[in-house]
Structures are given as structure tokens and as C-alpha cells.
Design a protein around this motif. Structure first.
Motif, short mmCIF file in Angstrom:
data_model
loop_
_atom_site.label_atom_id
_atom_site.label_comp_id
_atom_site.label_asym_id
_atom_site.label_seq_id
_atom_site.Cartn_x
_atom_site.Cartn_y
_atom_site.Cartn_z
N ILE A 47 0.72 -1.24 0.02
CA ILE A 47 -0.05 0.00 -0.24
C ILE A 47 0.91 1.35 0.02
O ILE A 47 0.45 2.05 -0.72
CB ILE A 47 -1.10 0.06 1.35
N ARG A 48 2.02 1.04 0.90
CA ARG A 48 2.96 2.29 0.79
C ARG A 48 3.50 2.53 -0.42
O ARG A 48 3.44 3.76 -1.00
CB ARG A 48 3.76 2.21 1.92
N MET A 49 3.86 1.41 -1.17
CA MET A 49 4.55 1.53 -2.39
C MET A 49 3.60 2.17 -3.46
O MET A 49 3.99 2.98 -4.33
CB MET A 49 5.14 0.05 -2.80
N GLU A 50 2.56 1.79 -3.43
CA GLU A 50 1.41 2.22 -4.56
C GLU A 50 1.10 3.75 -4.29
O GLU A 50 1.13 4.70 -5.25
CB GLU A 50 0.29 1.46 -4.47
N ALA A 51 1.09 4.01 -2.92
CA ALA A 51 0.93 5.39 -2.76
C ALA A 51 2.10 6.28 -3.23
O ALA A 51 1.93 7.58 -3.74
CB ALA A 51 0.74 5.68 -1.23
N TYR A 52 3.30 5.95 -2.96
CA TYR A 52 4.47 6.52 -3.48
C TYR A 52 4.57 6.48 -4.91
O TYR A 52 4.94 7.70 -5.47
CB TYR A 52 5.72 5.84 -2.81
N ARG A 53 4.31 5.50 -5.52
CA ARG A 53 4.19 5.67 -6.86
C ARG A 53 3.17 6.52 -7.58
O ARG A 53 3.55 7.28 -8.55
CB ARG A 53 3.76 4.25 -7.80
#
Length: 131
Positions: A47-53
Motif C-alpha cells: 500500500i505504501r509503495m502504491e501511494a509513493y508511485r
């Protein structure tokens, strides 16, 4: 580094010593609990990776200039893409007409007299001509 558990040497495991016998048994329980939480931690990381992307994509797309040309559009092209243009010289020349689309990023051009230019031009070196 043993990451939260107590270090025991291999030599101590084979022999009975006071340290091995007083070794806490809750280490196995804590490892089992960690394994149960691995999936949850993995999901939070995704979830954090998708938000960062999403943030990176939004930041990048702010600076992108969409240049969408069609066949028949009038455009200007850079005089010399290498940048060897004098201070008072024109940096753009034209208008040119787009005759053929090689890809969404490259076009063949034709000048006002109907002569085709020899090579295709990248969209980076072109801009719309407004008459």
C-alpha cells in the motif's frame, strides 16, 4: 545480529550448560507470531509503495508537455537541435506541414513550397504554429 532473540553459540547447544538450560522458550512463540504477521506487513508495504508511485507519477506528469500533432498540422521546428544558435538568431523556423507520421513521437515535414525534408523530426524539436 540476531534481531530480537538471544544469541547462542552452536557449541553451547550440544552441551548442557547453565546458559542453555535457562534459555527462554518464548523465542519459538515470538517467531511463530512474527510469521503470522508477515502477510499483514507485506500488505502495508505494498500500500505504501502504491501511494509513493502515485505521488511520483503526479509529480512527473505536472512537468510533461503533451504535444499531439496530426497530419496536416502547421508546426515550427528548431533551427539547429544541437543548440549552436547565436544570441540574436531565430531559434525556430517554419511553418512546416506534417505529411507523414512515423510514430507518435516522429514526423516527416514539408515546407511552404512543397519540398519534403529528408529525415523525420522528433516531437521534442517541434511546436505548434499559430497563424
Amino acid at each position: 545480529m540476531v534481531y530480537g532473540s538471544e544469541a547462542v553459540l552452536l557449541v553451547e547447544i550440544g552441551q548442557s550448560s547453565g546458559r542453555v538450560e535457562s534459555f527462554p522458550d518464548d523465542n519459538d512463540q515470538s517467531w511463530a507470531m512474527e510469521l503470522d504477521l508477515v502477510e499483514e506487513k507485506r500488505e502495508r508495504a505494498l500500500i505504501r509503495m502504491e501511494a509513493y508511485r502515485g505521488q511520483v507519477m503526479k509529480s512527473y506528469n505536472k512537468r510533461v508537455w503533451i504535444r499531439d500533432f496530426q497530419i496536416g498540422d502547421l508546426i515550427m521546428k528548431k533551427v539547429n537541435p544541437a543548440g549552436d544558435v547565436g544570441k540574436l538568431e531565430a531559434r525556430w523556423e517554419g511553418p512546416f506541414k506534417i505529411t507523414r507520421k512515423v510514430s507518435s513521437r516522429a514526423f516527416y515535414l514539408e515546407d511552404a513550397q512543397g519540398r519534403s525534408l529528408k529525415r523525420p523530426w522528433n516531437v521534442f524539436h517541434l511546436k505548434k504554429y499559430y497563424a
